[in-house]
Structures are given as structure tokens and as C-alpha cells.
Design an enzyme around this catalytic site. Structure first.
Site, PDB file in Angstrom:
ATOM      1  N   PRO A   1      -2.774  -5.077  -3.953  1.00 27.92           N
ATOM      2  CA  PRO A   1      -3.728  -5.489  -2.920  1.00 27.92           C
ATOM      3  C   PRO A   1      -5.164  -5.147  -3.317  1.00 27.92           C
ATOM      4  O   PRO A   1      -5.416  -4.148  -3.988  1.00 27.92           O
ATOM      5  CB  PRO A   1      -3.324  -4.685  -1.687  1.00 27.92           C
TER       6      PRO A   1
ATOM      7  N   GLY B   1      -8.676  -3.610  -3.049  1.00 23.30           N
ATOM      8  CA  GLY B   1      -9.074  -2.337  -2.459  1.00 23.30           C
ATOM      9  C   GLY B   1      -8.203  -1.167  -2.888  1.00 23.30           C
ATOM     10  O   GLY B   1      -8.537  -0.032  -2.627  1.00 23.30           O
ATOM     11  N   CYS B   2      -7.074  -1.421  -3.520  1.00 19.76           N
ATOM     12  CA  CYS B   2      -6.225  -0.332  -4.024  1.00 19.76           C
ATOM     13  C   CYS B   2      -6.738   0.071  -5.393  1.00 19.76           C
ATOM     14  O   CYS B   2      -7.049  -0.773  -6.224  1.00 19.76           O
ATOM     15  CB  CYS B   2      -4.769  -0.772  -4.162  1.00 19.76           C
ATOM     16  N   ILE B   3      -6.810   1.372  -5.607  1.00 20.95           N
ATOM     17  CA  ILE B   3      -7.267   1.860  -6.926  1.00 20.95           C
ATOM     18  C   ILE B   3      -6.079   2.258  -7.767  1.00 20.95           C
ATOM     19  O   ILE B   3      -5.003   2.451  -7.299  1.00 20.95           O
ATOM     20  CB  ILE B   3      -8.263   3.026  -6.801  1.00 20.95           C
TER      21      ILE B   3
END
Length: 105
Positions: free
Chosen positions: A101, A103-105
């Protein structure tokens, strides 16, 4: 492009192991991916999240963030972290066979 083999099927993945073609995913693959992520059994609550992730990806082109997941999936943020301790959105996306997704790091 790298590949991974789940349920005796080779599938294209990115450098972090996320599916690049979610259409190649099947439910039997989820069990194996979950085991690799340290989840020994997929419960009905896991499946609620996994199916929600796939529905959101199909509708919006990306999986939901943890915050959105907690508000709209019917599973609280606290429970999400119990189900997917290594990071709910990222881990659930991987098990669900969708790209990481935004925004996921």
C-alpha cells in the site's frame, strides 16, 4: 523481475516480495505467505482483513493504510496488530497478494 513460488505456482513479485500481478494470487497461496510472515494459522478474522484488502485494491488501485483499515474493515487497529504483528497493512497486503500500500515504508 524476481519470482516467488506459492502453491506450486511461480508468480512475479517486486524486490520486497509483493505481488506485481494480483490476478495471479489464490487463497491457497495465502497460507504459505502467512507462514513466511510468522503467522501460523489464518483465522476467520485474518480472512476478513485479507479479503477486505483485495476488495479495496480492486476498487481503488491500492490497499488501505492501517488507519483506514481500522476504521472501515470491521477489525479494530488494536486487533489488526494482534493479527499481523509485523505491521498490519504491509503484512496483510503481502498475504493478500496485492502490491504494498502507498504510505507503507
Amino acid at each position: 523481475m524476481p519470482t516467488a513460488t506459492y502453491a506450486d505456482t511461480a508468480v512475479p513479485v517486486d524486490d520486497e516480495g509483493f505481488f506485481t500481478d494480483p490476478g495471479r494470487w489464490s487463497e491457497p497461496m495465502a497460507e504459505q505467505i502467512a507462514h513466511e510472515q510468522g503467522i501460523t494459522e489464518l483465522t476467520d478474522r485474518h480472512w476478513t482483513v485479507i479479503r477486505f484488502m483485495r476488495e479495496q485494491y480492486a476498487a481503488k488501485g491500492t490497499g488501505p493504510t492501517v488507519r483506514v483499515l481500522g476504521k472501515t474493515s470491521g477489525v479494530s487497529v488494536k486487533e489488526l496488530y494482534q493479527l499481523f504483528p509485523k505491521g498490519p497493512a504491509k503484512t496483510a497486503a503481502k498475504i493478500a497478494g496485492i502490491p504494498k500500500p502507498r504510505g507503507c515504508i
